[in-house]
Design a protein around this motif. Sequence first.
Motif, PDB file in Angstrom:
ATOM      1  N   GLU A  49       0.702  -1.210  -0.069  1.00 19.32           N
ATOM      2  CA  GLU A  49      -0.073   0.039   0.061  1.00 19.32           C
ATOM      3  C   GLU A  49       1.016   1.181  -0.132  1.00 19.32           C
ATOM      4  O   GLU A  49       0.367   2.201  -0.457  1.00 19.32           O
ATOM      5  N   VAL A  50       2.073   1.255   0.538  1.00 19.57           N
ATOM      6  CA  VAL A  50       2.909   2.590   0.449  1.00 19.57           C
ATOM      7  C   VAL A  50       3.863   2.510  -0.481  1.00 19.57           C
ATOM      8  O   VAL A  50       4.659   3.612  -0.557  1.00 19.57           O
ATOM      9  N   ARG A  51       3.992   1.362  -1.459  1.00 21.04           N
ATOM     10  CA  ARG A  51       5.379   1.311  -2.359  1.00 21.04           C
ATOM     11  C   ARG A  51       5.270   2.594  -3.427  1.00 21.04           C
ATOM     12  O   ARG A  51       6.256   3.128  -3.736  1.00 21.04           O
ATOM     13  N   GLY A  52       4.036   3.013  -3.843  1.00 22.30           N
ATOM     14  CA  GLY A  52       3.866   4.119  -4.807  1.00 22.30           C
ATOM     15  C   GLY A  52       4.366   5.401  -4.181  1.00 22.30           C
ATOM     16  O   GLY A  52       5.097   6.155  -4.686  1.00 22.30           O
ATOM     17  N   MET A  78       9.905   3.224 -10.564  1.00 18.10           N
ATOM     18  CA  MET A  78       9.157   3.785 -11.847  1.00 18.10           C
ATOM     19  C   MET A  78       8.097   2.434 -11.715  1.00 18.10           C
ATOM     20  O   MET A  78       6.826   2.700 -11.977  1.00 18.10           O
ATOM     21  N   ALA A  79       8.370   1.290 -11.534  1.00 16.43           N
ATOM     22  CA  ALA A  79       7.648   0.146 -11.604  1.00 16.43           C
ATOM     23  C   ALA A  79       6.252   0.358 -10.275  1.00 16.43           C
ATOM     24  O   ALA A  79       5.399   0.149 -10.559  1.00 16.43           O
ATOM     25  N   TRP A  80       7.049   0.639  -9.016  1.00 19.37           N
ATOM     26  CA  TRP A  80       6.000   0.981  -8.048  1.00 19.37           C
ATOM     27  C   TRP A  80       5.052   2.198  -8.290  1.00 19.37           C
ATOM     28  O   TRP A  80       3.927   1.930  -7.949  1.00 19.37           O
ATOM     29  N   HIS A  81       5.650   3.055  -9.008  1.00 21.34           N
ATOM     30  CA  HIS A  81       4.722   4.045  -9.272  1.00 21.34           C
ATOM     31  C   HIS A  81       3.795   4.098 -10.152  1.00 21.34           C
ATOM     32  O   HIS A  81       2.456   4.277 -10.003  1.00 21.34           O
ATOM     33  N   LYS A  82       4.005   2.913 -11.218  1.00 20.16           N
ATOM     34  CA  LYS A  82       2.805   2.569 -12.121  1.00 20.16           C
ATOM     35  C   LYS A  82       1.932   1.558 -11.397  1.00 20.16           C
ATOM     36  O   LYS A  82       0.740   1.445 -11.605  1.00 20.16           O
ATOM     37  N   GLN A  83       2.532   0.485 -10.727  1.00 13.27           N
ATOM     38  CA  GLN A  83       1.555  -0.439 -10.269  1.00 13.27           C
ATOM     39  C   GLN A  83       0.666   0.035  -8.825  1.00 13.27           C
ATOM     40  O   GLN A  83      -0.331  -0.451  -8.711  1.00 13.27           O
TER      41      GLN A  83
END
Length: 194
Positions: A49-52, A78-83
């Motif tokens: 829940e907090v990765r982005g 970048m992957a976390w931002h998208k996911q």
Amino acid sequence: MHNLVPAIGEVNGDRSNYKFGVISGEPRAYGHCDVEIDFKERVVEPRPEVRGQIARTYFYIHDRYNLSMSKQQQQLFMAWHKQFPVTPWELERSRRIAQVTGVNNPFVTGEQSWKIGHKNSGSGLSVQLAQSNKSKHSESDPRYQEVRGNRNSKVFHLSVGCPSYDRVSPKNRVSFTSEAEAVDAGYRKAGNCR
């Protein structure tokens, strides 16, 4: 303020300055707190829940203060931002912080995006340098004082000798470079200034 978040002391201490990543096996050391730390590899895996939010915070800090970030961390963030896209609360939080600091997180609002090899703005360094120079100037020159006006009362206060200087509500504050500038803007000096 964009990088300040509540944290459990033990987890934050153990996290140290380890890089973020994905840890296989999900070793749980903190009870119900869904965070894993691999001490041998020096890697931390926060709860989904907090990765982005973490990614966008790191984008902001690295961009604003011209910090380098490894290609591996850039790809992960970048992957976390998208996911894990921006949530309504994250937008509201950025808005509230901007009300206090005058700066939002452009990676939250969508004004900026991160790509591999991102060119940092370093915009926080010029602000930091200006504040540092201001502090040095006020320490070396006893006549130098900050002037803070109250936009509601049209009264200004000096940083030295005016007991109400720190009582001006942040939402009503107006900064001036001198008493003369405050007077020219239609403000009068507070009556309780010495």
